[in-house]
Design a protein around this motif. Structure first.
Motif, PDB file in Angstrom:
ATOM      1  N   GLU A  84       0.899  -1.166   0.023  1.00  0.00           N
ATOM      2  CA  GLU A  84      -0.084  -0.114   0.103  1.00  0.00           C
ATOM      3  C   GLU A  84       0.826   1.415  -0.067  1.00  0.00           C
ATOM      4  OE1 GLU A  84      -3.465  -2.464   2.720  1.00  0.00           O
ATOM      5  OE2 GLU A  84      -2.663  -0.475   3.463  1.00  0.00           O
ATOM      6  N   ILE A  85       2.140   1.092   0.401  1.00  0.00           N
ATOM      7  CA  ILE A  85       3.037   2.070   0.379  1.00  0.00           C
ATOM      8  C   ILE A  85       4.151   1.861  -0.293  1.00  0.00           C
ATOM      9  CG2 ILE A  85       4.632   3.615   2.014  1.00  0.00           C
ATOM     10  CD1 ILE A  85       2.441   3.257   4.123  1.00  0.00           C
ATOM     11  N   PRO A  86       4.788   2.633  -1.222  1.00  0.00           N
ATOM     12  CA  PRO A  86       5.702   1.891  -1.995  1.00  0.00           C
ATOM     13  C   PRO A  86       7.221   2.160  -1.302  1.00  0.00           C
ATOM     14  CG  PRO A  86       4.929   4.008  -2.927  1.00  0.00           C
ATOM     15  CD  PRO A  86       4.175   3.745  -1.878  1.00  0.00           C
ATOM     16  N   VAL A  87       8.044   1.365  -1.569  1.00  0.00           N
ATOM     17  CA  VAL A  87       9.173   1.474  -0.921  1.00  0.00           C
ATOM     18  C   VAL A  87      10.394   0.903  -1.610  1.00  0.00           C
ATOM     19  CG1 VAL A  87       8.896   1.458   1.645  1.00  0.00           C
ATOM     20  CG2 VAL A  87       9.257  -0.980   0.418  1.00  0.00           C
ATOM     21  N   LYS A  88      11.673   1.373  -1.617  1.00  0.00           N
ATOM     22  CA  LYS A  88      12.916   0.847  -2.492  1.00  0.00           C
ATOM     23  C   LYS A  88      13.351  -0.536  -1.751  1.00  0.00           C
ATOM     24  CE  LYS A  88      17.639   1.647  -4.160  1.00  0.00           C
ATOM     25  NZ  LYS A  88      18.690   2.662  -3.839  1.00  0.00           N
ATOM     26  N   LYS A  89      12.795  -1.631  -2.376  1.00  0.00           N
ATOM     27  CA  LYS A  89      13.071  -3.004  -2.096  1.00  0.00           C
ATOM     28  C   LYS A  89      14.384  -3.211  -2.123  1.00  0.00           C
ATOM     29  CE  LYS A  89       8.512  -4.865  -2.620  1.00  0.00           C
ATOM     30  NZ  LYS A  89       7.566  -6.038  -2.870  1.00  0.00           N
ATOM     31  N   VAL A  98      14.998  -4.194   8.244  1.00  0.00           N
ATOM     32  CA  VAL A  98      14.624  -5.462   7.686  1.00  0.00           C
ATOM     33  C   VAL A  98      13.547  -6.160   8.793  1.00  0.00           C
ATOM     34  CG1 VAL A  98      15.723  -7.774   7.229  1.00  0.00           C
ATOM     35  CG2 VAL A  98      17.415  -5.938   7.546  1.00  0.00           C
ATOM     36  N   ILE A  99      12.460  -6.447   7.966  1.00  0.00           N
ATOM     37  CA  ILE A  99      11.436  -6.908   8.878  1.00  0.00           C
ATOM     38  C   ILE A  99      10.739  -8.075   8.534  1.00  0.00           C
ATOM     39  CG2 ILE A  99      10.825  -4.281   9.132  1.00  0.00           C
ATOM     40  CD1 ILE A  99       8.398  -4.972   6.977  1.00  0.00           C
ATOM     41  N   PRO A 100      10.204  -8.959   9.336  1.00  0.00           N
ATOM     42  CA  PRO A 100       9.812 -10.293   8.975  1.00  0.00           C
ATOM     43  C   PRO A 100       8.480 -10.105   8.205  1.00  0.00           C
ATOM     44  CG  PRO A 100       9.163  -9.830  11.051  1.00  0.00           C
ATOM     45  CD  PRO A 100      10.022  -8.619  10.757  1.00  0.00           C
ATOM     46  N   VAL A 114      18.901 -10.759   7.370  1.00  0.00           N
ATOM     47  CA  VAL A 114      19.768  -9.476   7.916  1.00  0.00           C
ATOM     48  C   VAL A 114      21.254  -9.480   7.544  1.00  0.00           C
ATOM     49  CG1 VAL A 114      20.895  -8.393  10.061  1.00  0.00           C
ATOM     50  CG2 VAL A 114      18.229  -9.062   9.829  1.00  0.00           C
ATOM     51  N   ALA A 115      21.902 -10.988   7.547  1.00  0.00           N
ATOM     52  CA  ALA A 115      23.328 -10.865   7.166  1.00  0.00           C
ATOM     53  C   ALA A 115      23.410 -10.910   5.669  1.00  0.00           C
ATOM     54  CB  ALA A 115      23.674 -12.343   7.631  1.00  0.00           C
ATOM     55  N   ALA A 116      22.352 -11.272   4.954  1.00  0.00           N
ATOM     56  CA  ALA A 116      22.401 -11.498   3.299  1.00  0.00           C
ATOM     57  C   ALA A 116      22.148  -9.782   2.853  1.00  0.00           C
ATOM     58  CB  ALA A 116      21.339 -12.126   2.934  1.00  0.00           C
ATOM     59  N   VAL A 117      21.678  -8.926   3.591  1.00  0.00           N
ATOM     60  CA  VAL A 117      21.454  -7.623   3.195  1.00  0.00           C
ATOM     61  C   VAL A 117      22.883  -6.742   3.433  1.00  0.00           C
ATOM     62  CG1 VAL A 117      20.385  -5.167   3.796  1.00  0.00           C
ATOM     63  CG2 VAL A 117      19.150  -7.356   3.340  1.00  0.00           C
TER      64      VAL A 117
END
Ligand code: 5GP
Length: 120
Positions: A17-22, A45-47, A73-76
């Protein structure tokens, strides 16, 4: 602590509903830049599951969801290239920690010297 309210801003981001840069997404987690960065790199980083905070998450989430979030988290961090230089992760739970958004989020800070852990 109150139960999960799915009108929170991160639930709305998860629903598109709200755009973000994934920056990263898999079955368990989504990562995007913090809107008010506190370091050169500041990512949230959110579940994907509906959990208020670390307390709720560790009590109710499956082992796969818990592992999935921390692996994300580690991958990011690796994707952003801060694994070699260093980074800090932080999750606020509740009033004393100043948690503002009631969907669990891990802050990932990096990209430069981060200074002392706590400002007093
Ligand atoms: P807390 O204090 O709950 O640990 O952190 C909430 C964080 O969410 C803050 O760092 C704040 O800047 C960030 N934030 C709040 N609303 C939005 C939003 O709509 N988009 C993004 N990307 N970050 C947000």
């Amino acid at each position: 602590m109150a139960g999960y309210d799915d009108s929170n801003i991160f639930a709305r981001i998860l629903r598109g509903e709200i755009p973000v840069k994934k920056l990263y997404e898999d079955d368990y987690a989504l990562a995007f830049p913090d809107i008010n960065p506190q370091a050169p790199t500041h990512v949230l980083v959110i579940p994907k599951g509906a959990y208020v905070s670390m307390d709720d998450f560790t009590a109710k989430a499956s082992p796969a969801e818990i592992a999935g979030l921390f692996k994300a988290v580690a991958a990011v961090a690796r994707q952003l290239g801060v694994d070699a230089s260093g980074y800090r992760i932080l999750a606020n739970h509740g009033r004393d920690a100043g948690q503002e958004v009631m969907h669990l989020h891990i802050h990932l800070f990096g990209g430069g010297s981060l200074g002392p852990l706590l400002a007093r």
